[in-house]
Every structure is written in structure tokens, then in C-alpha cells.
Design an enzyme around this catalytic site. Structure first.
Site, PDB file in Angstrom:
ATOM      1  N   HIS A 136      -1.559   1.678 -11.340  1.00 32.35           N
ATOM      2  CA  HIS A 136      -0.538   0.927 -10.599  1.00 32.35           C
ATOM      3  C   HIS A 136      -0.567  -0.550 -11.005  1.00 32.35           C
ATOM      4  CE1 HIS A 136       1.850  -0.100  -6.904  1.00 32.35           C
ATOM      5  NE2 HIS A 136       1.192  -1.237  -7.029  1.00 32.35           N
ATOM      6  N   GLU A 137      -1.777  -1.096 -11.119  1.00 32.60           N
ATOM      7  CA  GLU A 137      -1.922  -2.512 -11.491  1.00 32.60           C
ATOM      8  C   GLU A 137      -1.462  -2.766 -12.914  1.00 32.60           C
ATOM      9  OE1 GLU A 137      -2.505  -4.963  -9.410  1.00 32.60           O
ATOM     10  OE2 GLU A 137      -2.325  -3.275  -8.050  1.00 32.60           O
ATOM     11  N   HIS A 186       2.276  -2.958 -13.146  1.00 30.82           N
ATOM     12  CA  HIS A 186       2.877  -4.255 -12.794  1.00 30.82           C
ATOM     13  C   HIS A 186       2.895  -5.174 -14.025  1.00 30.82           C
ATOM     14  CE1 HIS A 186       3.692  -4.038  -8.534  1.00 30.82           C
ATOM     15  NE2 HIS A 186       2.446  -3.770  -8.196  1.00 30.82           N
ATOM     16  N   GLU A 234       7.140  -2.410  -6.325  1.00 29.52           N
ATOM     17  CA  GLU A 234       6.099  -1.481  -5.870  1.00 29.52           C
ATOM     18  C   GLU A 234       6.414  -0.046  -6.270  1.00 29.52           C
ATOM     19  OE1 GLU A 234       2.886  -1.953  -4.337  1.00 29.52           O
ATOM     20  OE2 GLU A 234       3.555  -3.642  -5.507  1.00 29.52           O
TER      21      GLU A 234
HETATM   22 ZN    ZN Z   1       1.709  -3.090  -6.436  1.00 29.09          ZN
END
Ligand code: ZN
Length: 269
Positions: free
Chosen positions: A141-142, A145, A199
Site C-alpha cells: 500500500h505504501e 502511494h 487511498e
Molecule cells: Zn494510504
């Protein structure tokens, strides 16, 4: 004639689908294109790298950088599996100077700064008792981004909103004023919550990275359930920059069919 050619070119541009939309396939997730990137990527990555160095120095000065060799090895091994798949979402990512470090702190947090600078706090691993698949979901997830340049988008937004920042100084007078402006924008970008759209996109790219690397993408759902459950007394710091939303788990689960075949293929190898 020239005007005609121009009109033709323009119509082609308008009619042709965006590259991301063009690659409709049964597998793989779909994410939105970034917009209004007024700050150049090279500047964003340079500024992030400087902040990362400072963070490492501060942690090292307190004896808290990479103190737990097992945790460091575990986090680095998982990141090493995920990172090579990042090029699908950002062609430049193959050339980034990726770094993975662990800060020995009970804080429940993790991030990947623009340009591939990953930091995991031991608190997120320990307080949530993360499995390897769930840890891959956090790191994926990081990384997502960073790949999708969400930090750059937020810095651009900060510059446009003029949060103590002067765009002209950034571009034309890269003296102290420009450097300060950029550092301020970077600071704002790192501490602000990501938008709901960012997100969702990071969740989706994260599950695809996990699946391609052979980590169970379904762990993203269990990760967010654990995160929400931990939010009772003192909410994890992670949630201040990665706001939870009610649809998150549903959207992850709705997209699992797009990545499960990739996971099955990767696990079979
Ligand atoms: Zn996030």
C-alpha cells in the site's frame, strides 16, 4: 492545411483513450491518472530523500534505527519481492534508489516517501501481530502511494494553495526561498491525510503488487480490520495519514477477482 492537421491531431488526442484506460484486461487493477503535477518529480524525490536522511539520523542518534535485525530482515525481504513489480505502475521506479529501514518505536506507522524511501515502525508489526501477507499489504500500500506519485500530487496541491509556498520561487529562484518552499510543501504533503481516491488507488495497486509477488492479497482486508479494531483507545498514527473509510474493505474485496489469478500463478511457481 496546417490548421486542418492541427484539428486532426487535436481530435486524435481527444478521441484516443488514456493509456491507463486502454489496457482493459481481465486481470490487474485500474487506477486514476494524476493531475496538476506542478512540482517536478526530480524535485519531489530529492526533497524526500533529504527528509529521509534526517529521519534516519535522528533515529540512529537515539539508537533506534534497525535495532531489531530479525524485523529488518523480514521487512526488507518482503519489500524486495514487491518492488520489482512496481515498474508496471511507474516506469521510473526501476531506477529509484529504494531504501527500506525499520525504526524501533511503538508507533503504529509506516510510509514510503516519493522515490522509494520506505520506513516501517516496529509498532505496526508488533501491536497488530502482522502476518507476512499483512505486512506485504502494508508495504505494498505504501509503495503504491509512491508509485502513483501521491506525495507529488499533495506537494503540488500545497504549492497551488500557497501554503507558505511560492511557485515562482520554486521554479525560477531556486535559492533559499525555493528550497524552503519545497521543504514546506514536502512537510505539508507528508503530514496531511491522503484523499479517499488516493487511498482506494493505493489499496488496489497494493493488492496487485502483493498478488504478483506471491503474497495473499486477501490479507489487505484483514489488515484493515485489525487497524480498525486497534483504533479504540488511541488511534494508530497510520490512520491519521491513511484515513479509514467504510467502503475500503468492500472495494478491496470487489477487486480481489482481478488479482487472485496473479496470486495463484505466482504461488504455483
Ligand atoms: Zn494510504
Amino acid at each position: 492545411m496546417r490548421a486542418l492537421l492541427f484539428a486532426f491531431t487535436l481530435s486524435l488526442f481527444v478521441l484516443l483513450p488514456w493509456p491507463a484506460l486502454a489496457q482493459q484486461s481481465a486481470t490487474g487493477v485500474q487506477v486514476r491518472k494524476p493531475k496538476l503535477m506542478v512540482v517536478p518529480e526530480s524535485m519531489v524525490n530529492r526533497s524526500a530523500a533529504q527528509q529521509y536522511v534526517q529521519m534516519k539520523e535522528q533515529a540512529a542518534a537515539r539508537g533506534r534505527l534497525n535495532r531489531d535485525a530479525l524485523a529488518v530482515a523480514r521487512v526488507r525481504a518482503i519489500a524486495a519481492q514487491l518492488i520489482p513489480h512496481g515498474r508496471r505502475f511507474n516506469a521510473e521506479a526501476g531506477d529509484w534508489a529504494w531504501e527500506v529501514n525499520v525504526i524501533d518505536s511503538p508507533i503504529v506507522n509506516a510510509f514510503c516517501m516519493p522515490g522509494g524511501k520506505i520506513m516501517v515502525f516496529r509498532g505496526i508489526i508488533e501491536s497488530l501481530q502482522l502476518t507476512d501477507d499483512e505486512l506485504a499489504a502494508v508495504i505494498g500500500h505504501e509503495i503504491a502511494h509512491a508509485l502513483l506519485q501521491h506525495g507529488r500530487a499533495r506537494m503540488s496541491e500545497a504549492v497551488l494553495k500557497n501554503v507558505g509556498v511560492n511557485l515562482a520561487a520554486l521554479y525560477f529562484g531556486l535559492g533559499d526561498l525555493g528550497a524552503t518552499a519545497l521543504a514546506q510543501a514536502a512537510q505539508v504533503a507528508i503530514s496531511l491525510p491522503y484523499s479517499r481516491g488516493h487511498e482506494i488507488d493505493a489499496d488496489l495497486v497494493g493488492i496487485e503488487l502483493s498478488a504478483r509477488a506471491g503474497y495473499d492479497p486477501r490479507a489487505a482486508a484483514s489488515l484493515w480490520r485489525k487497524m480498525a479494531a486497534a483504533g479504540g483507545g488511541q488511534p494508530p498514527q497510520f490512520l491519521s495519514t491513511h484515513p479509514g473509510h467504510a467502503n475500503r474493505i468492500r472495494e478491496i474485496e470487489a477487486n480481489l477477482p482481478r488479482v487472485m489469478p496473479l496470486y495463484e500463478k505466482a504461488s504455483a511457481q
